[in-house]
Design an enzyme around this catalytic site. Sequence first.
Site, PDB file in Angstrom:
ATOM      1  N   HIS A  30       4.106  -0.062  -0.555  1.00  0.00           N
ATOM      2  CA  HIS A  30       4.990   1.055  -0.901  1.00  0.00           C
ATOM      3  C   HIS A  30       5.229   1.948   0.317  1.00  0.00           C
ATOM      4  O   HIS A  30       6.369   2.345   0.592  1.00  0.00           O
ATOM      5  CB  HIS A  30       4.377   1.848  -2.060  1.00  0.00           C
ATOM      6  CG  HIS A  30       5.237   2.945  -2.571  1.00  0.00           C
ATOM      7  ND1 HIS A  30       4.934   4.267  -2.368  1.00  0.00           N
ATOM      8  CD2 HIS A  30       6.393   2.923  -3.288  1.00  0.00           C
ATOM      9  CE1 HIS A  30       5.871   5.017  -2.938  1.00  0.00           C
ATOM     10  NE2 HIS A  30       6.763   4.230  -3.503  1.00  0.00           N
ATOM     11  N   ASP A  54       9.884   2.458  -5.310  1.00  0.00           N
ATOM     12  CA  ASP A  54       9.029   2.979  -6.376  1.00  0.00           C
ATOM     13  C   ASP A  54       8.882   1.970  -7.505  1.00  0.00           C
ATOM     14  O   ASP A  54       7.785   1.773  -8.042  1.00  0.00           O
ATOM     15  CB  ASP A  54       9.591   4.298  -6.910  1.00  0.00           C
ATOM     16  CG  ASP A  54       9.462   5.448  -5.921  1.00  0.00           C
ATOM     17  OD1 ASP A  54       8.840   5.261  -4.851  1.00  0.00           O
ATOM     18  OD2 ASP A  54       9.985   6.539  -6.222  1.00  0.00           O
TER      19      ASP A  54
END
Length: 137
Positions: A63, A105
Amino acid sequence: MRTLWIVAVCLIGVEGNLFQFGKMIKYKTGKSALLSYSAYGCYCGWGGQGKPQDPTDRCCFVHDCCYGRVNGCNPKMDTYSYSFLNGDIVCGDDDPCLRAICECDRAAAICFGENVNTYDKKYKYYSSSHCTETEQC
């Protein structure tokens, strides 16, 4: 530094991207993003260094790398549109910047969901002193 991330989440309220990311995490894992993922391993939370400690921490590493590739945007603050549909998260922006943030996300939330059974409480509030060998994206 992780405390700053927690404070940022609280200050952002319902308008910020971190709040949206937290809702995605809750949807895919059933866990609170703030309580379970804001200070986990070497990469979950503000900043990140070292080697990911387990599959959950690797989700955070990936991420962070994804956010690093989103140029000219503010991934932690920009608000994007998304929806939950039949167990999936669907990003809905036409704006390439907002869509890219949403996809980062979304991928992380899915990763957390796929690895929820490997979540290990010993990595919660993990000391950064154990995070030494830094991996490259």
